[in-house]
Motif scaffolding. Sequence first.
Motif, PDB file in Angstrom:
ATOM      1  N   GLY A  81      45.843  42.043  59.590  1.00  9.73           N
ATOM      2  CA  GLY A  81      46.653  41.808  58.349  1.00  9.73           C
ATOM      3  C   GLY A  81      47.667  41.546  57.262  1.00  9.73           C
ATOM      4  N   ALA A  82      47.834  43.191  57.895  1.00 10.51           N
ATOM      5  CA  ALA A  82      49.494  43.013  57.560  1.00 10.51           C
ATOM      6  C   ALA A  82      50.667  42.077  57.830  1.00 10.51           C
ATOM      7  CB  ALA A  82      50.317  44.421  57.187  1.00 10.51           C
ATOM      8  N   HIS A  83      50.300  41.574  58.980  1.00  8.37           N
ATOM      9  CA  HIS A  83      51.418  40.919  59.882  1.00  8.37           C
ATOM     10  C   HIS A  83      51.374  39.931  59.287  1.00  8.37           C
ATOM     11  CE1 HIS A  83      54.357  39.715  62.683  1.00  8.37           C
ATOM     12  NE2 HIS A  83      53.247  38.431  63.004  1.00  8.37           N
ATOM     13  N   LYS A  84      49.971  39.293  59.289  1.00  9.18           N
ATOM     14  CA  LYS A  84      50.142  37.820  58.692  1.00  9.18           C
ATOM     15  C   LYS A  84      50.912  37.723  57.550  1.00  9.18           C
ATOM     16  CE  LYS A  84      46.076  37.245  60.423  1.00  9.18           C
ATOM     17  NZ  LYS A  84      43.758  36.211  60.287  1.00  9.18           N
ATOM     18  N   HIS A  85      51.710  38.109  56.019  1.00  8.78           N
ATOM     19  CA  HIS A  85      51.877  38.644  55.794  1.00  8.78           C
ATOM     20  C   HIS A  85      53.426  38.687  55.346  1.00  8.78           C
ATOM     21  CE1 HIS A  85      53.965  38.722  51.554  1.00  8.78           C
ATOM     22  NE2 HIS A  85      54.043  40.384  51.807  1.00  8.78           N
ATOM     23  N   HIS A  86      53.724  39.955  56.190  1.00  6.42           N
ATOM     24  CA  HIS A  86      54.557  40.149  56.858  1.00  6.42           C
ATOM     25  C   HIS A  86      55.775  38.921  57.937  1.00  6.42           C
ATOM     26  CE1 HIS A  86      53.713  44.176  57.510  1.00  6.42           C
ATOM     27  NE2 HIS A  86      54.136  44.055  56.106  1.00  6.42           N
ATOM     28  N   ASN A  87      54.631  38.024  58.605  1.00 12.92           N
ATOM     29  CA  ASN A  87      55.699  37.198  59.213  1.00 12.92           C
ATOM     30  C   ASN A  87      55.550  35.806  58.311  1.00 12.92           C
ATOM     31  OD1 ASN A  87      56.116  35.730  61.883  1.00 12.92           O
ATOM     32  ND2 ASN A  87      54.701  34.088  60.720  1.00 12.92           N
ATOM     33  N   GLU A  88      55.148  35.880  56.786  1.00 14.62           N
ATOM     34  CA  GLU A  88      55.337  34.379  56.370  1.00 14.62           C
ATOM     35  C   GLU A  88      57.121  34.748  55.328  1.00 14.62           C
ATOM     36  OE1 GLU A  88      52.205  34.487  53.722  1.00 14.62           O
ATOM     37  OE2 GLU A  88      51.187  33.570  54.504  1.00 14.62           O
ATOM     38  N   VAL A  89      56.965  36.234  54.748  1.00 16.14           N
ATOM     39  CA  VAL A  89      57.652  36.270  54.479  1.00 16.14           C
ATOM     40  C   VAL A  89      58.837  36.706  55.432  1.00 16.14           C
ATOM     41  CG1 VAL A  89      58.913  38.142  53.146  1.00 16.14           C
ATOM     42  CG2 VAL A  89      56.874  38.448  52.566  1.00 16.14           C
ATOM     43  N   LEU A  90      58.993  37.102  56.390  1.00 20.41           N
ATOM     44  CA  LEU A  90      60.889  36.810  57.016  1.00 20.41           C
ATOM     45  C   LEU A  90      60.596  35.697  57.564  1.00 20.41           C
ATOM     46  CD1 LEU A  90      59.517  39.875  59.831  1.00 20.41           C
ATOM     47  CD2 LEU A  90      61.217  39.966  57.832  1.00 20.41           C
ATOM     48  N   GLN A  91      60.029  34.448  57.934  1.00 21.27           N
ATOM     49  CA  GLN A  91      60.347  33.085  58.035  1.00 21.27           C
ATOM     50  C   GLN A  91      60.452  32.818  57.600  1.00 21.27           C
ATOM     51  OE1 GLN A  91      59.426  32.675  61.330  1.00 21.27           O
ATOM     52  NE2 GLN A  91      58.765  34.066  62.188  1.00 21.27           N
ATOM     53  N   ALA A  92      60.669  32.820  56.072  1.00 23.22           N
ATOM     54  CA  ALA A  92      61.375  32.236  54.947  1.00 23.22           C
ATOM     55  C   ALA A  92      62.459  32.507  55.214  1.00 23.22           C
ATOM     56  CB  ALA A  92      60.785  32.819  53.587  1.00 23.22           C
ATOM     57  N   PHE A  93      62.479  33.856  56.112  1.00 23.68           N
ATOM     58  CA  PHE A  93      64.180  34.492  55.381  1.00 23.68           C
ATOM     59  C   PHE A  93      65.396  33.968  57.214  1.00 23.68           C
ATOM     60  CE2 PHE A  93      62.870  37.433  52.283  1.00 23.68           C
ATOM     61  CZ  PHE A  93      64.271  37.297  51.390  1.00 23.68           C
ATOM     62  N   GLY A  94      64.546  33.531  58.215  1.00 24.92           N
ATOM     63  CA  GLY A  94      64.739  32.669  59.013  1.00 24.92           C
ATOM     64  C   GLY A  94      64.717  34.121  59.913  1.00 24.92           C
ATOM     65  N   LYS A  95      63.888  34.963  60.056  1.00 25.64           N
ATOM     66  CA  LYS A  95      64.065  36.144  60.757  1.00 25.64           C
ATOM     67  C   LYS A  95      63.831  36.008  62.113  1.00 25.64           C
ATOM     68  CE  LYS A  95      67.174  38.539  57.613  1.00 25.64           C
ATOM     69  NZ  LYS A  95      68.506  38.869  58.568  1.00 25.64           N
ATOM     70  N   ARG A  96      63.583  36.661  63.577  1.00 28.67           N
ATOM     71  CA  ARG A  96      63.275  36.054  64.375  1.00 28.67           C
ATOM     72  C   ARG A  96      61.823  37.168  64.410  1.00 28.67           C
ATOM     73  NH1 ARG A  96      65.430  33.427  68.713  1.00 28.67           N
ATOM     74  NH2 ARG A  96      63.297  33.878  69.193  1.00 28.67           N
ATOM     75  N   VAL A  97      60.906  37.162  64.810  1.00 31.65           N
ATOM     76  CA  VAL A  97      59.970  37.903  64.811  1.00 31.65           C
ATOM     77  C   VAL A  97      59.099  38.505  66.435  1.00 31.65           C
ATOM     78  CG1 VAL A  97      57.338  38.795  63.797  1.00 31.65           C
ATOM     79  CG2 VAL A  97      59.350  37.447  62.267  1.00 31.65           C
ATOM     80  N   ILE A  98      59.542  39.548  66.347  1.00 32.83           N
ATOM     81  CA  ILE A  98      58.572  40.340  67.152  1.00 32.83           C
ATOM     82  C   ILE A  98      56.940  40.933  66.960  1.00 32.83           C
ATOM     83  CG2 ILE A  98      58.904  41.578  69.012  1.00 32.83           C
ATOM     84  CD1 ILE A  98      61.845  41.038  69.537  1.00 32.83           C
ATOM     85  N   ASP A  99      55.889  41.095  67.084  1.00 36.39           N
ATOM     86  CA  ASP A  99      55.294  41.310  66.694  1.00 36.39           C
ATOM     87  C   ASP A  99      53.938  42.113  67.573  1.00 36.39           C
ATOM     88  OD1 ASP A  99      52.139  41.619  65.784  1.00 36.39           O
ATOM     89  OD2 ASP A  99      51.687  39.416  65.856  1.00 36.39           O
ATOM     90  N   LEU A 100      53.945  43.615  67.236  1.00 37.52           N
ATOM     91  CA  LEU A 100      53.154  44.808  68.079  1.00 37.52           C
ATOM     92  C   LEU A 100      51.382  45.104  67.765  1.00 37.52           C
ATOM     93  CD1 LEU A 100      56.413  44.697  68.105  1.00 37.52           C
ATOM     94  CD2 LEU A 100      55.496  47.182  69.708  1.00 37.52           C
ATOM     95  N   THR A 101      51.594  43.674  66.876  1.00 37.60           N
ATOM     96  CA  THR A 101      50.309  43.704  66.595  1.00 37.60           C
ATOM     97  C   THR A 101      49.075  42.685  67.368  1.00 37.60           C
ATOM     98  OG1 THR A 101      49.720  42.114  64.665  1.00 37.60           O
ATOM     99  CG2 THR A 101      50.874  44.232  64.246  1.00 37.60           C
ATOM    100  N   PRO A 102      47.705  43.090  67.415  1.00 37.83           N
ATOM    101  CA  PRO A 102      46.422  41.922  67.905  1.00 37.83           C
ATOM    102  C   PRO A 102      46.654  40.728  66.741  1.00 37.83           C
ATOM    103  CG  PRO A 102      45.887  44.206  67.745  1.00 37.83           C
ATOM    104  CD  PRO A 102      46.964  44.174  66.965  1.00 37.83           C
ATOM    105  N   ALA A 103      47.791  40.268  65.629  1.00 38.22           N
ATOM    106  CA  ALA A 103      47.757  39.161  65.223  1.00 38.22           C
ATOM    107  C   ALA A 103      47.489  37.438  66.279  1.00 38.22           C
ATOM    108  CB  ALA A 103      48.378  39.064  63.908  1.00 38.22           C
TER     109      ALA A 103
END
Length: 316
Positions: A81-103
């Motif tokens: 659940g938290a990852h969805k918000h985190h990803n939106e924020v991080l993508q806005a900054f152009g960061k590459r994201v590695i998700d260790l949650t089942p999102a």
Amino acid sequence: MSKTKVAIIGSGNIGTDLMIKIMRLSKVLEVGAFVGIDPESDGLKRAERLGVPITAGGIDGLTKMDGFADIEIVFDATSAGAHKHHNEVLQAFGKRVIDLTPAAIGPFTIPCINGEQNLDAPNVNMVTCGGQATIPVVAAVSKVSKVHYAEIVASISSKSAGPGTRANIDEFTETTSLAIEKVGGANRGKAIIVLNPAEPPLIMRDTVYCLCDFADEAAITRSIEETVAQVKSYVPGYRLKQAVQFERFDDSNPLFIAEMDKVFTGLKVTTFLEVEGAAHYLPAYAGNLDIMTSAALATAERIARRQQNDRIVEEV
């Protein structure tokens, strides 16, 4: 060449184990930020003692840190659940994201199967601990014969399942089942997780059942053993518990697959696995943590090397 700076969101078991792995093992990554929401968590205190920049302000605290601009890759070890918000924020900054949650926002990534295919994706998903352990076996069988149905049972010590893992149980089964099909190649996948309260704690055990067309049993065994060796290259405690087992079902003794409402004839391939942790943070029985953090580390290093090579090409 300087190391690629990364941030880790989530100061629990997985995040802390990942931080220690990077610091001890990686030649291409450097932990530039460790992020939590509980200033009293053991993970944040440990990171501070190790000299890693920390914040207890969550994702907002991370974006306000002095060194945030230098962060290139961010690991998220919180919850689906938290990852969805985190990803939106991080993508806005152009960061590459590695998700260790089942999102499962980004493509499913298992290093020994498709580790090179998703290196340019803005977000990659590491499936689940059970998925990392068992889907390589399903894929190995799929290389030799068509897998109509695959079922995995992941048994982990209750002590190794923190709040994040427990909050994600439903997502675990859904994400792993889908990845069995999309990455493992099965027509239908099913995942079961067992939190074992036994004392002393047992290490991670996984059972993989594959129902496939009749094929050369020796070729299937060879494919599984080769795949196990590949996983072991980045998860040293990963191993076959015993020899691969086969059972044949023909017209005289067909097997009914309730989940698919159909009768099956062919081979039943049963594989028993064991995953012992490297004990970088938690005891060796926590192989479920070790395989997730090891797979994430292997993926991040590949991404970092790709980025470094791209920069070299640009400079030339």
